[in-house]
Write a protein that holds these residues in place. Structure first.
Motif, mmCIF file in Angstrom:
data_model
loop_
_atom_site.group_PDB
_atom_site.id
_atom_site.type_symbol
_atom_site.label_atom_id
_atom_site.label_comp_id
_atom_site.label_asym_id
_atom_site.label_seq_id
_atom_site.Cartn_x
_atom_site.Cartn_y
_atom_site.Cartn_z
ATOM 1 N N PRO A 52 49.959 39.714 3.341
ATOM 2 C CA PRO A 52 50.314 39.546 4.755
ATOM 3 C C PRO A 52 50.160 40.838 5.550
ATOM 4 O O PRO A 52 49.745 40.821 6.718
ATOM 5 C CB PRO A 52 51.786 39.100 4.720
ATOM 6 N N LEU A 53 50.460 41.956 4.910
ATOM 7 C CA LEU A 53 50.356 43.235 5.613
ATOM 8 C C LEU A 53 48.892 43.604 5.867
ATOM 9 O O LEU A 53 48.547 44.154 6.922
ATOM 10 C CB LEU A 53 51.051 44.312 4.776
ATOM 11 N N LEU A 54 48.028 43.267 4.900
ATOM 12 C CA LEU A 54 46.591 43.519 5.112
ATOM 13 C C LEU A 54 46.093 42.747 6.323
ATOM 14 O O LEU A 54 45.360 43.278 7.164
ATOM 15 C CB LEU A 54 45.792 43.089 3.874
ATOM 16 N N VAL A 55 46.517 41.467 6.413
ATOM 17 C CA VAL A 55 46.069 40.646 7.545
ATOM 18 C C VAL A 55 46.603 41.235 8.854
ATOM 19 O O VAL A 55 45.867 41.393 9.837
ATOM 20 C CB VAL A 55 46.535 39.169 7.382
ATOM 21 N N ALA A 56 47.885 41.586 8.847
ATOM 22 C CA ALA A 56 48.503 42.114 10.079
ATOM 23 C C ALA A 56 47.891 43.455 10.479
ATOM 24 O O ALA A 56 47.604 43.706 11.662
ATOM 25 C CB ALA A 56 50.011 42.254 9.874
ATOM 26 N N ARG A 57 47.667 44.331 9.494
ATOM 27 C CA ARG A 57 47.088 45.651 9.819
ATOM 28 C C ARG A 57 45.649 45.516 10.293
ATOM 29 O O ARG A 57 45.199 46.242 11.189
ATOM 30 C CB ARG A 57 47.135 46.561 8.570
ATOM 31 N N TYR A 58 44.918 44.598 9.690
ATOM 32 C CA TYR A 58 43.535 44.335 10.139
ATOM 33 C C TYR A 58 43.549 43.909 11.599
ATOM 34 O O TYR A 58 42.795 44.412 12.433
ATOM 35 C CB TYR A 58 42.906 43.252 9.252
ATOM 36 N N HIS A 59 44.460 42.952 11.910
ATOM 37 C CA HIS A 59 44.525 42.430 13.277
ATOM 38 C C HIS A 59 44.924 43.544 14.262
ATOM 39 O O HIS A 59 44.355 43.664 15.349
ATOM 40 C CB HIS A 59 45.519 41.272 13.327
ATOM 41 N N ALA A 60 45.877 44.365 13.855
ATOM 42 C CA ALA A 60 46.303 45.464 14.733
ATOM 43 C C ALA A 60 45.152 46.446 14.946
ATOM 44 O O ALA A 60 44.918 46.920 16.067
ATOM 45 C CB ALA A 60 47.506 46.180 14.115
ATOM 46 N N ALA A 61 44.411 46.717 13.864
ATOM 47 C CA ALA A 61 43.315 47.687 13.988
ATOM 48 C C ALA A 61 42.265 47.194 14.970
ATOM 49 O O ALA A 61 41.741 47.959 15.778
ATOM 50 C CB ALA A 61 42.689 47.945 12.617
ATOM 51 N N ARG A 62 41.971 45.900 14.950
ATOM 52 C CA ARG A 62 40.881 45.433 15.834
ATOM 53 C C ARG A 62 41.358 45.227 17.265
ATOM 54 O O ARG A 62 40.554 45.153 18.180
ATOM 55 C CB ARG A 62 40.240 44.165 15.292
ATOM 56 N N THR A 63 42.665 45.088 17.452
ATOM 57 C CA THR A 63 43.159 44.856 18.814
ATOM 58 C C THR A 63 43.750 46.131 19.417
ATOM 59 O O THR A 63 44.253 46.116 20.537
ATOM 60 C CB THR A 63 44.253 43.759 18.825
ATOM 61 N N GLY A 64 43.743 47.206 18.641
ATOM 62 C CA GLY A 64 44.289 48.467 19.141
ATOM 63 C C GLY A 64 45.807 48.465 19.187
ATOM 64 O O GLY A 64 46.409 49.312 19.848
ATOM 65 N N GLY A 65 46.418 47.530 18.497
ATOM 66 C CA GLY A 65 47.885 47.472 18.483
ATOM 67 C C GLY A 65 48.444 48.209 17.278
ATOM 68 O O GLY A 65 47.717 48.913 16.567
ATOM 69 N N SER A 66 49.732 48.044 17.065
ATOM 70 C CA SER A 66 50.322 48.633 15.867
ATOM 71 C C SER A 66 51.209 47.578 15.214
ATOM 72 O O SER A 66 51.625 46.609 15.861
ATOM 73 C CB SER A 66 51.139 49.874 16.227
ATOM 74 N N VAL A 67 51.462 47.778 13.944
ATOM 75 C CA VAL A 67 52.245 46.796 13.186
ATOM 76 C C VAL A 67 53.662 47.317 13.034
ATOM 77 O O VAL A 67 53.865 48.423 12.532
ATOM 78 C CB VAL A 67 51.607 46.587 11.790
ATOM 79 N N PRO A 68 54.660 46.536 13.481
ATOM 80 C CA PRO A 68 56.030 47.003 13.262
ATOM 81 C C PRO A 68 56.298 47.155 11.769
ATOM 82 O O PRO A 68 55.754 46.386 10.968
ATOM 83 C CB PRO A 68 56.898 45.882 13.863
ATOM 84 N N GLU A 69 57.053 48.148 11.393
ATOM 85 C CA GLU A 69 57.398 48.358 9.971
ATOM 86 C C GLU A 69 58.016 47.069 9.425
ATOM 87 O O GLU A 69 58.914 46.506 10.057
ATOM 88 C CB GLU A 69 58.449 49.460 9.907
ATOM 89 N N PRO A 70 57.520 46.541 8.293
ATOM 90 C CA PRO A 70 58.136 45.325 7.758
ATOM 91 C C PRO A 70 59.629 45.554 7.498
ATOM 92 O O PRO A 70 60.023 46.627 7.045
ATOM 93 C CB PRO A 70 57.395 45.095 6.442
ATOM 94 N N ASP A 71 60.429 44.567 7.845
ATOM 95 C CA ASP A 71 61.875 44.658 7.623
ATOM 96 C C ASP A 71 62.173 44.062 6.252
ATOM 97 O O ASP A 71 62.001 42.858 6.046
ATOM 98 C CB ASP A 71 62.582 43.869 8.739
ATOM 99 N N PRO A 72 62.609 44.907 5.301
ATOM 100 C CA PRO A 72 62.800 44.397 3.933
ATOM 101 C C PRO A 72 63.881 43.317 3.832
ATOM 102 O O PRO A 72 63.932 42.588 2.858
ATOM 103 C CB PRO A 72 63.192 45.643 3.124
ATOM 104 N N SER A 73 64.711 43.196 4.872
ATOM 105 C CA SER A 73 65.743 42.157 4.807
ATOM 106 C C SER A 73 65.197 40.809 5.290
ATOM 107 O O SER A 73 65.874 39.791 5.208
ATOM 108 C CB SER A 73 66.955 42.555 5.659
#
Ligand SMILES: CC(=O)SCCNC(=O)CCNC(=O)[C@H](O)C(C)(C)COP(=O)(O)OP(=O)(O)OC[C@H]1O[C@@H](n2cnc3c(N)ncnc32)[C@H](O)[C@@H]1OP(=O)(O)O
Ligand SMILES: O=C([O-])CC(=O)C(=O)O
Length: 373
Positions: free
Chosen positions: A131-152
């Motif tokens: 899931p993080l790979l998908v989210a980071r990929y999406h953030a990279a192509r849209t110029g956004g950033s991924v919020p730190e995953p919340d372990p809870s």
């Protein structure tokens, strides 16, 4: 030995598995003996992944330990992290995942082992990282950033937050979590088979998963969910029946319908249809749900085909705010739990998978040197 191939290996029993079972006539699906109707909406994706990879539904402390292991295993590794931006520029989502999983293997602490304990650890890490790979990929192509995953929070909650940029409402998280449960495993589907063929050479788990991702990508398999949405979006208002009839008359396939094994409704589609209806009503716009229902009726009337898992998944993911080209990557987030469990199972009782073929080429060819051809 049969001397004629069964086209597409239809009805060939290619492996024994204790992971999942399908009754195609009755439209039933079981994960390790549990009916999908009992798991959907009750077991979380994390419990389901534990069931598949570790052989049992976890008790509270086993689940806590597994969730902790997932949280510890999310790091994508230096090589994948360093290359995400360039990959996002040059590759479409499923191609990017194929590359990124391969790169993440380079930094896996167990990369050189296929021993059972190493495989269990890698299965958890791959499940946490996808899931993080998908989210980071999406953030990279849209110029956004991924919020730190919340372990809870669950994988479902973190992923929806990461991809939509909004804290998801609790019902959306429940629905998405159920989608992940529904897609987790499905006997000898093409991508799982590809993973098992690779693993059976005693290759490593990351290599097997790369083979699986490349196989899931195609529109006859996991790639169908994206195509369903594209078709829904392309149909002018009021023209669903006409467009579908024209396509069928032209012998075109309607993505999201038909199945090699189910001869009746895919039990996962039953749940996804309900979710689509619920989200359509909650969002105050039921256009894609209504179009899907109409499409289902016309395809059934004309061809007698039922929707498969990919059909209503499309409108559900759309209503959840997931970009259309991430639908198949979302499938991979869930199926990672099943693929990795199959690799574990294959390595635990291995024999090389090497079927025979029927030769249909020329015979008795006479050799001619290069200049005489
Ligand atoms: C997660 C998943 O992988 S679920 C499947 C996702 N894939 C899709 O939704 C793609 C659309 N569906 C299909 O292409 C097929 O139904 C598959 C690939 C799922 C199953 O394929 P097979 O078991 O090989 O069936 P096959 O493709 O031979 O189809 C049998 C007949 O039904 C027809 N048919 C099957 N699916 C469809 C469809 N979606 N639309 C129109 N006709 C179809 C075929 O044209 C064929 O007709 P014919 O006998 O007149 O030539
Ligand atoms: O089983 C199949 O052939 C395809 C499928 O539905 C899945 O992989 O979920």
């Amino acid at each position: 030995m049969a001397d004629k191939p069964t086209k597409g290996l239809a009805d060939v029993v290619a492996a024994s598995t204790a992971l999942s079972d399908i009754d195609g006539k009755a439209g039933r699906l079981f994960y390790r003996g549990y009916d999908i109707h009992d798991l959907a909406g009750r077991a979380t994706f994390e419990e389901t992944a534990h069931l598949l990879q570790r052989g049992k539904l976890p008790n509270r402390s086993e689940l806590d330990a597994y969730v902790d292991e997932l949280a510890q295993g999310r790091d994508l590794g230096a090589l994948a992290s360093a290359n995400i931006a360039e990959i996002a520029e040059k590759q479409k989502p499923m191609e990017a995942l194929r590359s990124l999983v391969s790169l993440s293997g380079a930094d896996d602490p167990d990369k050189d082992s296929i021993a059972p304990d190493a495989n269990l650890r890698k299965a958890a890490r791959l499940t946490a990282q996808q899931p993080l790979l998908v989210a980071r990929y999406h953030a990279a192509r849209t110029g956004g950033s991924v919020p730190e995953p919340d372990p809870s929070l669950s994988i479902a909650a973190n992923f929806l937050h990461e991809v939509t940029g909004r804290v998801p409402d609790p019902r959306a998280v429940e629905i998405f979590d159920e989608c992940l449960v529904l897609h987790a495993d499905h006997t000898m589907n093409a991508s799982t088979f590809a993973a098992r063929v690779c693993a059976a050479t005693l290759s490593d788990m990351h290599s097997a998963i790369v083979a699986a991702i490349g196989t899931l990508k195609g529109p006859l398999h996991g790639g169908a969910n994206e195509q369903v949405m594209k078709l829904l979006e392309s149909i002018p208002p009021g023209q669903v029946a006409q467009v579908v009839r024209d396509k069928l008359a032209a012998h075109e396939k309607i993505m999201g319908f038909g199945h090699r094994v189910y001869k009746t409704e895919d039990p996962r589609a039953t749940h996804l249809r309900k979710m689509s209806a619920e989200l359509a009503e909650a969002g105050g716009d039921d256009t894609y749900y209504r179009m899907s229902k109409e499409m289902e009726e016309v395809v059934f009337e004309t061809k007698g085909l039922y929707p498969n898992v990919d059909f209503y998944a499309a409108s559900v993911y759309h209503y959840l705010g997931i970009p259309t080209d991430l639908f198949t990557p979302v499938f991979s987030i869930s199926r990672m739990s099943g693929w990795t469990a199959h690799v574990i199972e294959q390595h635990a009782d291995n024999r090389l998978i090497r079927p025979d073929s029927e030769y249909i080429g020329e015979t008795d060819q006479k050799w001619k040197p290069l200049d005489e051809r």
